[in-house]
Design a protein around this motif. Structure first.
Motif, PDB file in Angstrom:
ATOM      1  N   ASN A 492       7.143  -1.847  13.721  1.00 61.02           N
ATOM      2  CA  ASN A 492       6.919  -3.921  12.531  1.00 61.02           C
ATOM      3  C   ASN A 492       5.602  -3.265  11.748  1.00 61.02           C
ATOM      4  N   GLU A 496       6.212  -3.873   8.294  1.00 65.48           N
ATOM      5  CA  GLU A 496       5.938  -4.784   7.597  1.00 65.48           C
ATOM      6  C   GLU A 496       5.603  -4.337   6.266  1.00 65.48           C
ATOM      7  N   GLY A 499       8.373  -5.029   3.211  1.00 65.70           N
ATOM      8  CA  GLY A 499       8.432  -6.352   3.300  1.00 65.70           C
ATOM      9  C   GLY A 499       9.593  -6.310   3.808  1.00 65.70           C
ATOM     10  N   SER A 500      10.037  -5.809   5.184  1.00 66.21           N
ATOM     11  CA  SER A 500      11.240  -6.308   6.353  1.00 66.21           C
ATOM     12  C   SER A 500      10.868  -6.800   7.239  1.00 66.21           C
ATOM     13  N   ALA A 501      11.897  -7.000   7.361  1.00 66.69           N
ATOM     14  CA  ALA A 501      11.730  -8.677   8.817  1.00 66.69           C
ATOM     15  C   ALA A 501      11.232  -7.457  10.398  1.00 66.69           C
ATOM     16  N   PRO A 502      10.537  -8.167  10.836  1.00 70.19           N
ATOM     17  CA  PRO A 502      10.494  -7.385  12.267  1.00 70.19           C
ATOM     18  C   PRO A 502      10.743  -7.535  12.734  1.00 70.19           C
TER      19      PRO A 502
END
Length: 625
Positions: A492, A496, A499-502
């Motif tokens: 994560n 993060e 900018g990528s979803a956890p």
């Protein structure tokens, strides 16, 4: 007593990039080969810019290397700068390019050819070809010597009736300071071949000591340079030489326009077409009159020489106009010329007269490669030479030909385009010409082509073993990603930050790494990945290959499926002497084009200009499909 008592398996005429690769491939496959050139001092001469590769061309050099050719190795050994172009785009667009040391490049080519077994050399002009009953039997030289051979490869470049233009002046020549070749065109026309004229040009060469580089923009090489050859015989550059960039201006354009009435391009003396995508400076300011300036790339010709190539200033204007205009370019205020730019017109033979093997349809055992086929560029020429040399050897020994399909190589696209569509202007390769460019990447040329080349006797055992080791390592690495999970706590923070979803629970690395926001640097931050790379001693080439297989697996699979559909049509073969006149439902244009091109498959027929989808359907029905 004759100079040449033995009959050769293969004679190669011309020792440019096409001829050098043709001679090397035929000889390395076991043919007794003779390379004839007008000047042994100019083998594989870089007549134009001192560079190899570039967009789509870099992929071709990698393919030549994967097949067992010499261009990649010579480029690596003589490089002064390396750049991977289009790195900001997807890997299908990545294109390697090197600046080369021009003198070292030709020297290295000659030394490698001299160390090639089965290869003889002879310096003289070939003035004609010898045929009997529709078959090639040898060549005739300007001294009247007849040399016999089972096959002949013509790679005459710009030398066939070459005519050099500088302003109002024109004189015969195949290159600055070298005479043109006469006799071959006339022989071929008597045998029924159709010929045409094309033109190309080159910029002035200048004295680097007279330039002010402080006024120009520096163009360095890559921070971590790679190389062309898949073999370990060369190492990436540790020291590089920079290029520079400057610009023309409205003043420069006005000075050039003053000479347009004395330009052979504008007063009608040159009637042939030049390369669309490498236009002369006068072409550029005429076609793009709204542009206030054009880029000029200032390229050194080698490590130690002061000679400089002015890329972007190709011209055939009078030498005084060239000089006056160039002196108005920023950084060139005190420029001294080594030689002015010039244009050259030469004979070519429309390539629809060839088979996929590059053997001519009219004369058995006669092959054409390079600019004689209407192409432009060292890389396009070299790849044709390699294929022509391979097929000349296979023909001499009555073995099955070697043909590359459009989904197998850029070289396959190049040759298929030439013989199916022909060309009326110098042909240059682009990534956009390849419908399966996601499959035809520069990083996997060895996977695609080395096993095929090894099967016909060109790629060595060592080359195949190196490829298989790389493939095994990258496949195992991909499997590791598919089988190994990554923890939430480790993933994560990296996700993060990009900018990528956890993720909410542990997930397979393959799925996490396939996200477009993550790059190789991110992947190598994961502890298990670092441990795997260290334990298996993976090099960057293997790591990058695995990354591409993970991130682009969906695109690659989709393109493979599309290629398989194409190959089903490729498998519907058309007999060699098929009578199209008996199929009345074919359109008149399709019938005429099919009779001229003589496609070997329904797939090739579908790519001929003038053959419509309904014509293809008629053919398929007739073939029982």
């Amino acid at each position: 007593m004759s100079l040449f008592q033995d009959k050769y398996d293969v004679i190669v005429v011309g020792a440019g990039h096409a001829g050098s690769e043709a001679a090397a491939s035929a000889a390395n496959m076991g043919s007794k080969t003779l390379l004839i050139t007008m000047s042994l001092q100019n083998i594989a001469q870089m007549s134009c810019n001192p560079a190899m590769g570039g967009i789509a061309k870099g992929q071709i050099v990698r393919e030549i290397d994967a097949l067992g050719g010499y261009s990649g190795i010579v480029s690596d050994k003589t490089a002064i700068q390396f750049k991977m172009l289009n790195k900001s785009k997807g890997p299908a667009m990545w294109s390697p390019r090197v600046q080369s040391d021009r003198m070292r490049f030709a020297e290295e080519w000659r030394l490698m050819l001299e160390q090639t077994p089965n290869l003889d050399f002879y310096q003289e002009m070939v003035s004609g070809i010898l045929t009997e009953n529709g078959k090639i039997v040898g060549v005739r030289t300007s001294l009247g010597i007849e040399i016999k051979a089972k096959t002949v490869v013509l790679t005459n470049g710009t030398f066939l009736n070459g005519l050099i233009h500088i302003g109002e002046k024109q004189f015969g020549g195949g290159r600055a300071g070298e005479s043109a070749a006469h006799g071959i065109t006339e022989d071929l026309i008597k045998l029924g071949f159709t010929s045409g004229r094309m033109k190309t040009g080159t910029p002035p060469r200048v004295d680097g000591r007279s330039l002010d580089y402080s006024k120009m923009e520096i163009q360095p090489g890559d921070e971590n340079p790679s190389k062309f050859s898949y073999l370990d015989v060369t190492k990436p550059l540790t020291v590089q030489k920079p290029c520079h960039m400057t610009y023309t201006s409205e003043l420069v354009h006005d000075l050039l326009r003053e000479g347009f009435d004395r330009s052979p391009m504008f007063n009608g003396r040159i009637k042939s077409l030049g390369p669309r995508y490498c236009p002369s400076i006068e072409d550029k300011i005429n076609r793009f009159a709204d542009k206030e300036r054009h880029q000029l790339f200032v390229e050194p010709e080698g490590w130690n020489t002061v000679e400089v190539y002015v890329n972007g200033f190709s011209t055939s204007l009078p030498e005084d106009v060239q000089f006056k205009a160039l002196r108005s370019v920023v950084g060139f205020e005190n420029v001294k010329f080594f030689r002015p730019g010039y244009a050259i017109e030469y004979d070519y033979f429309p390539p629809t007269q060839l088979k996929h093997t590059l053997e001519t349809k009219l004369i058995e055992g006669l092959f054409f490669a390079g600019q004689i086929n209407g192409t432009t560029g060292y890389e396009e020429a070299a790849s044709q030479g390699l294929i022509a040399g391979m097929n000349a050897h296979l023909k001499a020994y009555d073995q099955d030909p070697f043909v590359l399909k459009r989904n197998e190589a850029y070289i396959g696209v190049l040759i298929d385009d030439l013989i199916t569509k022909g060309t009326e202007e110098p042909y240059r390769m682009f990534t956009s010409r390849a419908e399966y460019r996601t499959l035809l990447r520069q990083d996997n040329a060895d996977f695609r082509l080395t096993p095929m080349s090894h099967a016909v006797g060109l790629a060595t055992d060592a080359r195949l073993k190196r490829m298989e080791q790389k493939q095994s390592q990258s496949d195992a690495f991909v499997s590791f990603f598919k089988e190994t999970s990554v923890k939430v706590a480790e993933a994560n923070p990296i996700l993060e930050a990009k900018g990528s979803a956890p993720i909410s629970q542990p997930d397979k690395m393959f799925k996490v790494f396939s996200r477009p926001q993550l790059d190789l640097e991110d992947i190598l931050k994961f502890e298990k990945v670092k441990e795997y790379v260290a334990e298996h001693e993976l090099d960057l080439e293997v790591i990058e290959q695995a990354e591409i297989q993970v991130k682009y697996s969906g695109y690659i699979e989709k393109e493979k499926n599309n290629a398989d559909k194409l190959n089903r049509l490729e498998d519907v073969r058309i007999p060699e002497n098929f009578d199209y006149d008996k199929i009345k439902s074919l359109s008149f244009e399709a019938r005429e084009k099919l009779k001229k091109i003589k496609p070997i498959s329904v797939s090739q027929a579908s790519r001929i200009s003038g053959v419509s989808p309904s014509d293809v359907s008629v053919l398929l029905v007739h073939m029982g499909r």
